[in-house]
Design an enzyme around this catalytic site. Structure first.
Site, PDB file in Angstrom:
ATOM      1  N   CYS A   1       0.771  -1.475  -0.158  1.00 49.94           N
ATOM      2  CA  CYS A   1      -0.398   0.196   0.008  1.00 49.94           C
ATOM      3  C   CYS A   1       0.810   1.289  -0.229  1.00 49.94           C
ATOM      4  CB  CYS A   1      -1.170   0.609   1.390  1.00 49.94           C
ATOM      5  SG  CYS A   1      -2.020  -1.469   1.518  1.00 49.94           S
ATOM      6  N   ASP A   2       0.750   2.180  -0.743  1.00 52.18           N
ATOM      7  CA  ASP A   2       0.976   3.495  -0.951  1.00 52.18           C
ATOM      8  C   ASP A   2       0.525   4.021   0.032  1.00 52.18           C
ATOM      9  OD1 ASP A   2      -1.013   4.323  -2.169  1.00 52.18           O
ATOM     10  OD2 ASP A   2      -0.185   4.546  -4.230  1.00 52.18           O
ATOM     11  N   LEU A   3       1.031   5.880  -0.090  1.00 46.86           N
ATOM     12  CA  LEU A   3       0.327   6.598   1.094  1.00 46.86           C
ATOM     13  C   LEU A   3      -1.022   6.983   0.478  1.00 46.86           C
ATOM     14  CD1 LEU A   3       0.493   9.726  -0.906  1.00 46.86           C
ATOM     15  CD2 LEU A   3       3.430  10.017  -0.621  1.00 46.86           C
TER      16      LEU A   3
ATOM     17  N   GLY B   1      -3.353   5.371   0.916  1.00 45.94           N
ATOM     18  CA  GLY B   1      -3.224   3.758   2.014  1.00 45.94           C
ATOM     19  C   GLY B   1      -4.321   2.856   0.632  1.00 45.94           C
TER      20      GLY B   1
ATOM     21  N   ASN C   1      -0.907   0.412  -4.416  1.00 47.40           N
ATOM     22  CA  ASN C   1      -0.056   0.642  -5.711  1.00 47.40           C
ATOM     23  C   ASN C   1      -0.696   0.402  -6.228  1.00 47.40           C
ATOM     24  OD1 ASN C   1       3.094   1.263  -7.088  1.00 47.40           O
ATOM     25  ND2 ASN C   1       1.636   3.393  -6.238  1.00 47.40           N
TER      26      ASN C   1
END
Lengths: 131, 131, 131, 131
Positions: C17-19, C21, C24
């Site tokens: 998971c990326d920023l 949430g 990606n």
């Protein structure tokens, strides 16, 4: 690439190569994403900041044509142009190996914006990228 | 591993292997992290939920001894035990190839908790992992 | 998905998971690749082994429609069907969240084979996947 | 860092950040690896070329102290010094955020060399890094 509005140089990192000894297919999306976010910076937009303000730029479609594999030690450039089509922002992004400019990937990334969870045109983005 | 309180099986995915044809060193940290978060689930804690409530579990130190490389097609298990030492939670995590249980990695992960930005013992976590 | 010949279950890992949430975008290609390679195993083909014998299965195009984002803790399934079109093997791969089977991604992966560096139909692969 | 023999600047890429909004712990090993391989280039050694010639430089241990998290948009530098201890090459690698030079990570990477599958001192590497 005609009407290129942004370009960013990279060098392949060895951990990006897989057991075939070439850059793994998924990694090209990393390159394209990083180039888009760096482009947004140049027009005054910050991806994380947009996100923190409830403006979620998301990819709706990625169409990637792999033309020639990048490998260990290669330098390359991601070139980018974009256009707005209704709620969609289209990013045309090609990757060329350096220094010979051999085309490695042709990508079309369709992105949209969710504002507070709803599909919406984000004027802030639309204006910024009309350069 | 003595006093193992949790174990999780994985299979190597080809994109995790690098140009040496073995799992890239950094990927082992992915395995260890996923095993820790799955362990936390079993004791009633969810990493994302903790994070959303301002409880940031962070790694302060990772000490990883690479004993034998995993490669394409290998199955393996991450075994885990943990203990609390003051503000630090120590996770001892070993990776064994399956089915021969050959030791591939010995890891010690020291984690701490930031509650609203400050180093603090999180009773919720400490109680949960004292199983 | 009609005519699905293979399916593989996964669980989202938090490092994927990326920023925002959510998982990606690039990571979905990892999921699809792993599912394809596991499918190949079920029909007697091993990706690394093919590669070591000079048979390079490569992705020529990836067309990925992102329908709904996966996030931390989600379980999901990759379903797959494939067909041969001349030198190209088309993999239709959809991702559905579990247990509600919500469609998250529709992917079409076009792959080709380089045998000793030249584009070629690899009979071994063509026969194996005609199940 | 005293006796630093090489340094390489990077910028955090958003896909390297996880759901905590900071660079994922595993990614720091990617940074360190890339910096080591670029350092090797400056002393006339190429990691892939060594590998292709049967000289496998492998990490035996990674000891990483996480001091301060990197996040979206951060620029940083990896500084490196190294020394030979018997069959082991020790890489001391620190990461500092830019421009304030705040220490983010202290790493000690112990690497060894397998020549045709056997643990061996590789004179070519030992000589090259004694600069």
């Amino acid at each position: 690439m005609e009407n290129c509005v942004f370009q960013l140089e990279f060098k392949v990192r060895d951990y990006e190569c897989d057991l075939q000894g070439i850059v793994n297919n998924a990694v090209y999306q990393n390159y394209l994403e990083h180039a888009r976010h760096e482009f947004l910076q140049t027009v005054g937009l910050n991806f994380k900041d947009l996100n923190d303000r409830g403006i979620k730029a998301v990819v709706a479609r990625a169409d990637l044509q792999y033309k020639f594999p990048l490998q260990s030690n290669d330098r390359f450039v991601v070139k980018l142009r974009c256009e707005q089509k209704g709620v969609r922002t289209m990013f045309y992004q090609n990757i060329y190996r350096l220094p010979d400019e051999k085309l490695c990937l042709k990508g079309i990334i369709t992105s949209t914006t969710l504002v507070n969870g709803k599909l919406a045109i984000c004027d802030e983005i639309v204006k910024a990228i009309q350069i």
